[in-house]
Design an enzyme around this catalytic site. Structure first.
Site, PDB file in Angstrom:
ATOM      1  N   ASN A 178    -154.514  -3.508  -1.444  1.00 46.69           N
ATOM      2  CA  ASN A 178    -155.031  -4.212  -0.263  1.00 46.69           C
ATOM      3  C   ASN A 178    -154.294  -3.836   1.013  1.00 46.69           C
ATOM      4  OD1 ASN A 178    -152.607  -5.681  -0.147  1.00 46.69           O
ATOM      5  ND2 ASN A 178    -153.440  -7.430  -1.271  1.00 46.69           N
ATOM      6  N   ASP A 224    -147.703  -9.217   0.778  1.00 50.24           N
ATOM      7  CA  ASP A 224    -148.948  -9.967   0.588  1.00 50.24           C
ATOM      8  C   ASP A 224    -148.720 -11.225  -0.253  1.00 50.24           C
ATOM      9  OD1 ASP A 224    -148.629  -8.868  -1.985  1.00 50.24           O
ATOM     10  OD2 ASP A 224    -150.027  -7.240  -1.572  1.00 50.24           O
ATOM     11  N   GLU A 249    -143.684 -27.618  15.863  1.00 47.04           N
ATOM     12  CA  GLU A 249    -142.694 -26.784  16.535  1.00 47.04           C
ATOM     13  C   GLU A 249    -142.552 -27.196  17.999  1.00 47.04           C
ATOM     14  OE1 GLU A 249    -141.878 -22.046  17.498  1.00 47.04           O
ATOM     15  OE2 GLU A 249    -143.886 -22.901  17.709  1.00 47.04           O
ATOM     16  N   ASN A 296    -144.587  -6.582  -1.590  1.00 42.07           N
ATOM     17  CA  ASN A 296    -145.913  -5.999  -1.734  1.00 42.07           C
ATOM     18  C   ASN A 296    -146.306  -6.056  -3.201  1.00 42.07           C
ATOM     19  OD1 ASN A 296    -148.265  -4.496  -1.721  1.00 42.07           O
ATOM     20  ND2 ASN A 296    -147.459  -2.872  -0.416  1.00 42.07           N
ATOM     21  N   GLY A 318    -147.048  -4.217   4.439  1.00 37.24           N
ATOM     22  CA  GLY A 318    -147.767  -4.297   3.168  1.00 37.24           C
ATOM     23  C   GLY A 318    -147.475  -5.492   2.294  1.00 37.24           C
ATOM     24  N   ASP A 330    -147.855 -24.751  14.767  1.00 34.30           N
ATOM     25  CA  ASP A 330    -147.224 -23.859  15.734  1.00 34.30           C
ATOM     26  C   ASP A 330    -147.378 -24.402  17.156  1.00 34.30           C
ATOM     27  OD1 ASP A 330    -146.041 -21.138  16.219  1.00 34.30           O
ATOM     28  OD2 ASP A 330    -147.911 -20.848  17.321  1.00 34.30           O
TER      29      ASP A 330
END
Length: 643
Positions: free
Chosen positions: A156, A179, A385, A151, A177, A356
């Site tokens: 934010n 980021d 993937e 974090n 949290g 993905d």
């Protein structure tokens, strides 16, 4: 006094005039805002592409009742396409090769005579298509779940305008949290370990009611989630990595979006989604898994006996009720997804894309998607993937595969789930040492099936799989054997964040929230800091050192990156792998013996090491390669002729 009065009058009149000018400017600004269109995507574009076409998605109330016009040299409207919803237009543009970068207005004249204007920008490109260099077998990739890594900006953490506002580190399925700034702050740590590329899981907006931390239920394909940061910080991460000669890989999703995506309130076409009619008729009861029509039978893409019903269930069924399945057979959606990928490549200067759920969308669209990107960026890289333990299935998706149905994927790098399984099972095998090691040996022997083995993407664990320290029964020597083997294979290796400090999910193996645990030291108040080493135990520090030494050697090893591979079938609980290029030979000896053992080296004469000095990459010790070698303990021995 008279002169003073005159000055006062002049100042008064000037201030009145200034207020009137400000009022006029404010009125004009308000008018411009009022006339601005709700959404135009892509939000900007670039000049100098091979493909001169651009399709704009325009979203605005009743925009279908308007006629757009553009007056900008080199840009022309080829066709205007209306949608089911009158709140959309899809505008086909042509951008001539001579077009200059700049801004221009798109004017919309409505049938009732009103007008609206949107200012659009064509930007110059920072570099040519050929200069976008993707990841390859010289790279080692560090995979991060951003919410759980660090974090870096607590301001934010919460956005009350979004559906999920809680930060709760005690709950594995809440946001914690982490980021983009947290990753930026620790690029040096990642670089010092020896990694050359970073793959963060998605950081685009996931405005979902719960479990939005993972990023795979995107609700805006062009917007960074504010809880991760903003576009400037995303660019800053890309720039800082480039400054370290490292690459940023973006995790993208072409198969689905999140149920909270902005277009779900006003779907453009009848066939924008798969199973759309069923969804619209059952929207109030859509949390029922039976509605989504999915069977997840990915082998239907290759199965020559597959029924149409089963194939449809895989390609058109929803991944989950919370993830609408996108219908890439709709040409407007197909163009939207391709342009979105290209926009991010240009905007961030990407060094690769990880796609993905690769086998779930329409496979012919995926071929076109990858082909469009690789045609524009011939030196770029994409990894897809395919969660299959069958190398026949994995190899099917690689560019250049000799497929029975003639399918060409245009995909450079499939993911090597078969090798991951072979390594874990082979190292855990107890009944017979050689039998276990043969799983590693035969896993590599299957490379005859791959069009380009060195472009296959190998890993021991990731954000979806049980952590390798847990899978290998928390045996440090096994983890070292697995990592050393993976890192010396003709492959592109990826390591999951925390593997370097033996993070585990032993409390509940396979639990996704636990697999994606917080990296110690990334959050305020952490008692342990893995970035500085504070609080780590000796085994954790030793593993950090081991990975650092292997990766930093690998960085300059042409033998590992691009050398010839020779391996010998396992014997007496040992397995020898050689990588050779020029005068550099790297030897990896996997030894599963608990007791000291002496191995004759005569069997390996063809490699040509007799009488040569070799160095242990980990310890730095040197010796002459002779008739035999003494292995004192279970584990991996990494040797090189580079002294």
């Amino acid at each position: 006094m008279k002169n003073l009065f005159l000055v006062f009058v002049i100042v008064f009149l000037f201030s009145c005039q200034k207020r009137e000018q400000n009022k006029m400017e404010f009125t004009r600004e308000v008018a411009e805002v009022m006339s601005e269109i709700e959404r135009v995507e892509p939000p900007n574009w670039f000049i100098g592409f091979k493909d001169s076409s651009l399709q704009l998605l325009v979203k605005e109330e009743n925009i279908g009742a308007s006629i757009p016009s553009i007056s900008y040299e080199g840009v022309s409207i080829e066709k205007v396409n209306k949608a089911r919803s009158n709140n959309y237009l899809f505008i086909d543009l042509k951008i001539d090769a001579s077009t200059k970068a700049g801004k221009f207005n798109i004017d919309f004249t409505f049938t009732d005579g009103t007008k609206k204007t949107h200012t659009y920008e064509l930007k110059s490109r920072d570099k040519s298509s050929d200069d976008f260099i993707g990841f390859n077998s010289s790279d080692a990739i560090y995979l991060i779940t951003p919410d759980r890594f660090a974090n870096g900006d607590e301001s934010n953490n919460i956005n009350t305008a979004l559906k999920e506002t809680d930060i709760d580190r005690s709950d594995n399925y809440k946001r914690h949290g982490g980021d983009l700034q947290g990753i930026i702050n620790h690029v040096d740590y990642i670089a010092d370990l020896g990694f050359t590329a970073v793959w963060p899981t998605p950081v685009l907006l996931n405005d979902m009611a719960e479990s939005s931390y993972h990023g795979y239920a995107m609700t805006d394909f062009y917007k960074v989630d504010s809880r991760f940061g903003n576009l400037s910080e995303y660019k800053k991460l890309a720039d800082k990595l480039r400054d370290k000669d490292m690459k940023l890989i973006m995790d993208q999703v072409a198969n689905h979006c999140g149920i909270g995506h902005w277009w779900m309130k006003d779907i453009p076409f009848d066939d924008w989604l798969n199973n759309q009619k069923n969804y619209e008729e059952n929207i109030n009861n859509w949390n029922d898994e039976t509605n989504i029509g999915s069977n997840h039978r990915r082998t239907t893409n290759q199965d020559i006996y597959a029924s149409k019903a089963d194939l449809k269930g895989n390609n058109e069924g929803w991944f989950t009720p919370a993830m609408p399945d996108l219908n890439q057979r709709n040409p407007f959606l197909a163009k939207y997804i391709i342009q979105n990928s290209i926009w991010w490549i240009e905007t961030l200067g990407l060094g690769g894309i990880r796609q993905d759920t690769y086998p779930y969308p329409d496979k012919y669209f995926m071929s076109n998607w990858a082909g469009s990107i690789m045609n524009e960026y011939p030196n770029f890289s994409i990894v897809g993937e395919e969660w299959s333990y069958n190398p026949l299935i994995v190899g099917y998706w690689q560019r250049g595969a000799n497929n029975r149905d003639g399918y060409e994927s245009n995909l450079k790098s499939p993911m090597d789930f078969p090798m991951q399984k072979a390594i874990v099972e082979g190292l855990n095998e107890q009944e017979s040492w050689d039998q276990g090691l043969i799983k590693l040996y035969e896993g590599l022997a299957n490379d005859f099936h791959y069009a380009s083995p060195k472009d296959v993407f190998v890993f021991l664990d990731n954000h979806d799989k049980t952590r390798v320290f847990t899978e290998l029964w928390e045996d440090v020597s096994k983890v070292k054997m697995g990592l050393s083997y993976m890192l010396t294979l003709p492959r592109i290796p990826q390591i999951y964040y925390g593997t370097e400090i033996l993070m585990n999910d032993s409390a509940n193996p396979g639990d996704h929230g636990l697999i994606r645990s917080d990296f110690p030291g990334g959050f305020k108040g952490d008692a342990v800091n893995a970035f500085t080493g504070e609080g780590l135990n000796e085994s954790q520090k030793d593993m950090q050192s081991f990975i650092t030494k292997v990766l930093n050697y690998r960085k300059s090893s042409k033998a590992i990156q691009d050398g010839k591979t020779i391996h010998f079938s396992p014997s007496t609980g040992t397995y020898f792998l050689f990588r050779i290029k020029g005068d550099e030979t790297v030897v990896n000896i996997i030894n599963k013996n608990d007791q000291p053992i002496t191995i004759s080296l005569k069997r390996f004469e063809e490699v040509g090491l007799d009488g040569k000095k070799v160095k242990n990459i980990i310890t730095g010790d040197t010796f002459i390669w002779g008739d035999e070698i003494n292995l004192s303990e279970k584990g991996s021995v990494l040797l090189t002729t580079k002294i």
